[in-house]
Design a protein around this motif. Structure first.
Motif, mmCIF file in Angstrom:
data_model
loop_
_atom_site.group_PDB
_atom_site.id
_atom_site.type_symbol
_atom_site.label_atom_id
_atom_site.label_comp_id
_atom_site.label_asym_id
_atom_site.label_seq_id
_atom_site.Cartn_x
_atom_site.Cartn_y
_atom_site.Cartn_z
ATOM 1 N N ARG A 88 0.833 -1.211 0.000
ATOM 2 C CA ARG A 88 0.000 0.000 0.000
ATOM 3 C C ARG A 88 0.858 1.247 0.000
ATOM 4 O O ARG A 88 1.952 1.259 0.572
ATOM 5 N N ASP A 138 -4.720 4.079 -2.707
ATOM 6 C CA ASP A 138 -5.027 3.197 -1.586
ATOM 7 C C ASP A 138 -5.741 3.921 -0.451
ATOM 8 O O ASP A 138 -6.386 3.287 0.379
ATOM 9 N N PHE A 139 -5.606 5.237 -0.398
ATOM 10 C CA PHE A 139 -6.331 5.980 0.634
ATOM 11 C C PHE A 139 -6.485 7.435 0.202
ATOM 12 O O PHE A 139 -5.570 8.013 -0.378
ATOM 13 N N ALA A 150 -3.984 5.894 9.221
ATOM 14 C CA ALA A 150 -4.684 5.005 8.282
ATOM 15 C C ALA A 150 -3.748 3.877 7.847
ATOM 16 O O ALA A 150 -4.169 2.718 7.734
ATOM 17 N N LEU A 152 -1.296 2.634 9.559
ATOM 18 C CA LEU A 152 -1.204 1.712 10.695
ATOM 19 C C LEU A 152 -2.425 0.799 10.735
ATOM 20 O O LEU A 152 -2.312 -0.408 10.999
ATOM 21 N N GLY A 153 -3.601 1.378 10.462
ATOM 22 C CA GLY A 153 -4.811 0.559 10.431
ATOM 23 C C GLY A 153 -4.711 -0.539 9.373
ATOM 24 O O GLY A 153 -5.143 -1.670 9.598
ATOM 25 N N MET A 154 -4.125 -0.211 8.222
ATOM 26 C CA MET A 154 -3.957 -1.228 7.175
ATOM 27 C C MET A 154 -3.059 -2.361 7.666
ATOM 28 O O MET A 154 -3.318 -3.543 7.390
ATOM 29 N N MET A 156 -2.732 -3.334 10.744
ATOM 30 C CA MET A 156 -3.479 -4.119 11.738
ATOM 31 C C MET A 156 -4.544 -4.982 11.072
ATOM 32 O O MET A 156 -4.746 -6.140 11.443
ATOM 33 N N GLY A 157 -5.221 -4.411 10.074
ATOM 34 C CA GLY A 157 -6.222 -5.189 9.340
ATOM 35 C C GLY A 157 -5.573 -6.347 8.595
ATOM 36 O O GLY A 157 -6.079 -7.474 8.588
ATOM 37 N N GLY A 158 -4.421 -6.071 7.952
ATOM 38 C CA GLY A 158 -3.710 -7.115 7.225
ATOM 39 C C GLY A 158 -3.284 -8.245 8.152
ATOM 40 O O GLY A 158 -3.349 -9.429 7.804
ATOM 41 N N ARG A 159 -2.888 -7.863 9.335
ATOM 42 C CA ARG A 159 -2.485 -8.856 10.331
ATOM 43 C C ARG A 159 -3.647 -9.790 10.663
ATOM 44 O O ARG A 159 -3.501 -10.998 10.723
ATOM 45 N N MET A 160 -4.823 -9.169 10.882
ATOM 46 C CA MET A 160 -5.975 -10.016 11.236
ATOM 47 C C MET A 160 -6.374 -10.904 10.072
ATOM 48 O O MET A 160 -6.830 -12.027 10.276
ATOM 49 N N MET A 161 -6.209 -10.407 8.853
ATOM 50 C CA MET A 161 -6.594 -11.189 7.674
ATOM 51 C C MET A 161 -5.454 -12.109 7.222
ATOM 52 O O MET A 161 -5.549 -12.724 6.160
ATOM 53 N N PHE A 165 1.735 -7.546 3.753
ATOM 54 C CA PHE A 165 2.122 -6.565 2.743
ATOM 55 C C PHE A 165 2.784 -5.414 3.469
ATOM 56 O O PHE A 165 2.641 -5.278 4.683
ATOM 57 N N GLN A 191 2.465 -1.263 18.523
ATOM 58 C CA GLN A 191 1.882 -2.416 17.822
ATOM 59 C C GLN A 191 2.934 -3.223 17.065
ATOM 60 O O GLN A 191 2.583 -4.147 16.336
ATOM 61 N N MET B 1 -1.847 -5.366 18.391
ATOM 62 C CA MET B 1 -2.903 -6.191 18.963
ATOM 63 C C MET B 1 -2.372 -7.031 20.112
ATOM 64 O O MET B 1 -2.395 -8.246 20.081
ATOM 65 N N SER B 85 -8.951 7.267 12.362
ATOM 66 C CA SER B 85 -8.268 7.132 11.066
ATOM 67 C C SER B 85 -7.758 5.706 10.875
ATOM 68 O O SER B 85 -7.820 5.161 9.772
ATOM 69 N N ALA B 86 -7.247 5.111 11.937
ATOM 70 C CA ALA B 86 -6.749 3.734 11.837
ATOM 71 C C ALA B 86 -7.898 2.784 11.521
ATOM 72 O O ALA B 86 -7.737 1.830 10.747
ATOM 73 N N GLY B 89 -8.300 2.713 7.940
ATOM 74 C CA GLY B 89 -7.269 1.877 7.328
ATOM 75 C C GLY B 89 -7.585 0.396 7.495
ATOM 76 O O GLY B 89 -7.445 -0.394 6.555
ATOM 77 N N ILE B 90 -8.031 0.025 8.663
ATOM 78 C CA ILE B 90 -8.408 -1.373 8.933
ATOM 79 C C ILE B 90 -9.506 -1.800 7.960
ATOM 80 O O ILE B 90 -9.460 -2.879 7.371
ATOM 81 N N THR B 93 -8.922 -3.249 4.451
ATOM 82 C CA THR B 93 -8.392 -4.608 4.282
ATOM 83 C C THR B 93 -9.483 -5.667 4.343
ATOM 84 O O THR B 93 -9.188 -6.859 4.381
ATOM 85 N N VAL B 95 -11.736 -5.889 6.798
ATOM 86 C CA VAL B 95 -12.154 -6.098 8.188
ATOM 87 C C VAL B 95 -13.186 -5.031 8.528
ATOM 88 O O VAL B 95 -13.130 -3.915 8.020
#
Lengths: 317, 335
Positions: A88, A138-139, A150, A152-154, A156-161, A165, A191, B1, B85-86, B89-90, B93, B95
């Motif tokens: 990203r 991407d954003f 944002a 950082l959120g990607m 964290m989301g990628g980690r859960m999924m 990347f 994190q 996490m 904002s995070a 971003g989450i 993906t 989620v």
């Protein structure tokens, strides 16, 4: 105009677009990246001529960063802007999007013809990037200070999924004055977001003048280190140095610390009078200036350009 | 996490109500379990849910979710804007993030992040603004949220929901699994009496009609539905023809329900734990004015002022936002 046809690698069905041991950085690769950076500058001039006002100098300072990210560092698939495992790219300094769009078009994320209608009514390409309108963005951005959060959120989301990347977030140096950047910096280290890479385009200027006069941000490297980041300082116009660093960061899969690259750059890099004039943030080139700028970017002896006053700030008509 | 600190799912040991055993008292607020349990139900149904909060996991009860799903919980610390904002971003993906903090911080401090990163970017983030209105009583104006509905309602692309109680919140969260838009859930402090049984029918934008009446129809939302229901029952028992609508979705507003009520009743009374400007009352006023209804509209709530400080129940009494107060307001209108 430079060619673009050979820029993007063909999709690899195994998903191994880039091996963990990258090919050596050959003179040909370096020449290609330099050519891509020139392409960014030339396209920026061409597109801003359509809008009649734009952020030339902020885009020129990160042309080599764009080129190295999109043609060496990032893992992407041609024509697949929503490939879930892609790396990203986010821009805190969204006003440099004019330099990004040509690369996204080159990657086949949208038809190149869209570039010709940059900023015109109904065209998705504006001064700031909109992810809902532009495939490959991407954003969305435009309000400075949100992008690192944002990104950082990607992570964290990628980690859960269970997707691995890398997330590259390009920040302006004036953006360091936004408090939310440091909220995100603190959170990313906490994190252990090792696949988050912040790039500060340290071109030294913001709208009201020199960053260090408007609101000092140094010691910048020390700040990022104190927030728990691995910090690298690099010449932001040296594509070989940038590519080497990006490759090293990509290979290091054990890193827990997020990485911050402070790229020392020149605002307006590539066009002499923009480099020298502090007022160049928003502007418009008259045809004779445009020709001189293009000649200079192409490495031809530049005819003496007449410095022009930058357009009134915020005048985006 | 990272896994949260030692968190107990249920409080242990005796709690002295006279003491300042904040966490234990908080975790005994009966309504708090609904949020976590509804999110756990989504997880059980296979939805890719994450939850986050900004140092308020005991206030919103997400500690319960965190204990069950440490890998799906993010503690953001005191950084609300970063959290919002995070969350955007989450959401990119695939989620579905639910992020919660006090409604005052969410609606006011994070307004621009909500607009830019979530609504403009059309990402299915779920924002939970809890302790909305004047529910934080004597903590003061900084912690009161009487503007959030007005703010959220004017952000394009955002669904705005104000459930009446825990069961309706749970039903709305369940329904949100298939809702493509970002959502702002405005909820109370978890100590409100329930209006509904477990998992009532819920449809975004579809109001719930409790009673119909020709004299007056009360249109209420959120924590005000329960006291309005009590007031309406008392009024009806005394022979007045008073209706009640639970307008749980502020946006998109159920225009048909408003217009039908305005057709049938002489007076529409909106009741909200919010400034009477721009929230439920404002939304209903817009519909009635544009349709040119004959019914009179009266908005009841906080009258464009900062609330006094007091324990919440005292404030509800003072502002006539308890059942007795609402009953008085209606009687005065119909007198």
């Amino acid at each position: 105009m430079p060619t673009t046809a050979t820029a993007a690698p063909a999709p690899d069905p195994m998903g191994a677009e880039r091996t963990l041991m990258p090919a050596p950085l050959t003179p040909e690769t370096i020449a290609h990246l330099e050519e891509r950076a020139r392409h960014v500058r030339l396209e920026t001039i061409r597109l801003i001529a359509i809008a009649k006002v734009g952020h030339y100098s902020s885009t020129f300072s990160c042309a080599e960063l764009f080129a190295t990210l999109y043609y060496d560092a990032m893992r992407l698939r041609h024509g697949e802007p929503r490939w879930p495992d892609r790396d990203r790219f986010l821009m805190g300094k969204g006003h440099a999007a004019v330099g990004l769009y040509p690369l996204l078009a080159d990657w086949g994320f949208f038809p190149k013809e869209l570039l010709d209608g940059y900023t015109r009514l109904g065209n998705p390409l504006g001064d700031h990037p909109d992810m809902t309108k532009v495939p490959g963005v991407d954003f969305s951005s435009g309000s400075i200070g949100h992008a690192l959060s944002a990104g950082l959120g990607m992570v964290m989301g990628g980690r859960m999924m269970n997707r691995r990347f890398d997330v590259y977030v390009m920040l302006g140096d004036g953006e360091m004055q936004e408090g939310q950047v440091w909220e995100a910096a603190m959170a990313a280290a906490h994190q252990k977001a090792g696949n988050l890479i912040a790039i500060v385009d340290r071109n030294g200027y913001q709208l009201d003048g020199q960053v260090d006069e408007v609101m000092g941000i140094e010691p910048l490297a020390g700040k990022w280190r104190a927030f728990g980041w691995e910090v690298h300082e690099v010449d932001g116009h040296d594509v070989a140095a940038l590519a080497t660093l990006f490759r090293r960061l990509k290979q290091d899969r054990t890193r827990e610390k997020p990485a911050c690259i402070i790229a020392r750059t020149l605002k307006g890099k590539g066009v002499g009078y923009m480099e020298r004039e502090a007022g160049w943030h928003l502007g418009y080139l008259a045809p004779e200036d445009e020709a001189a700028a293009i000649a200079e970017i192409m490495g031809q002896p530049a005819s003496p350009a007449i410095p022009r006053e930058a357009a009134a700030q915020g005048d985006a008509r | 996490m990272t896994a949260p600190m030692t968190v107990t799912d249920t409080p242990t040991g005796p709690v002295n109500p006279g003491s300042w055993q904040y966490r234990q008292l908080n975790s005994r607020a009966p309504g708090l379990s609904y949020l976590s349990d509804a999110l756990s139900a989504l997880v059980a149904d296979g939805h890719p849910v994450m939850a986050g909060t900004a140092d308020l996991q005991y206030s919103n009860g997400l500690a319960r979710f965190a204990a069950r799903h440490p890998d799906r919980f993010v503690q953001f610390g005191i950084s609300e804007q970063n959290m919002v904002s995070a969350a955007a971003g989450i959401a990119t993906t695939g989620v579905m993030p639910f992020v919660a903090t006090f409604a005052s911080f969410l609606g006011l401090l994070c307004c621009e992040q909500i607009r830019m990163d979530i609504a403009y970017s059309a990402l299915p983030v779920r924002l939970i603004g809890h302790h909305a209105g004047i529910a934080l009583g004597f903590y003061g104006t900084s912690h009161h949220a009487t503007e959030d509905l007005a703010i959220m309602r004017s952000i394009a692309g955002l669904t705005v929901v104000n459930p009446a109680d825990g069961p309706q919140l749970a039903a709305a969260i369940k329904a949100s699994a298939d809702h493509p838009e970002p959502i702002y859930f405005r909820i109370g402090r978890g100590q409100e009496p329930n209006v509904y049984e477990d998992l009532p029918d819920f449809q975004f934008g579809k109001a719930i009609e409790h009673e119909t009446g020709s004299d007056l129809t009360v249109i209420a939302c959120g924590t005000m539905v329960h006291p309005c229901l009590e007031a309406v029952r008392a009024l009806r028992a005394s022979g007045l023809s008073v209706g009640l609508i639970d307008m749980h979705t502020i946006k998109p507003l159920d225009r048909d329900a408003v217009l039908a009520a305005a057709e049938r009743s002489r007076v529409i009374l909106t009741v909200e734990e919010h400034n009477i400007l721009g929230g439920l009352g404002g939304a209903v006023a817009e519909v009635m004015a544009e349709a040119g209804t004959k019914a009179l509209l009266i908005r009841h709530g906080i009258r464009d002022e900062y609330s006094l400080i007091a324990p919440p129940t005292h404030l509800y009494r003072h502002y006539q936002l308890d059942a007795a107060g609402i009953e008085t307001v209606v009687r005065d209108i119909l007198a």
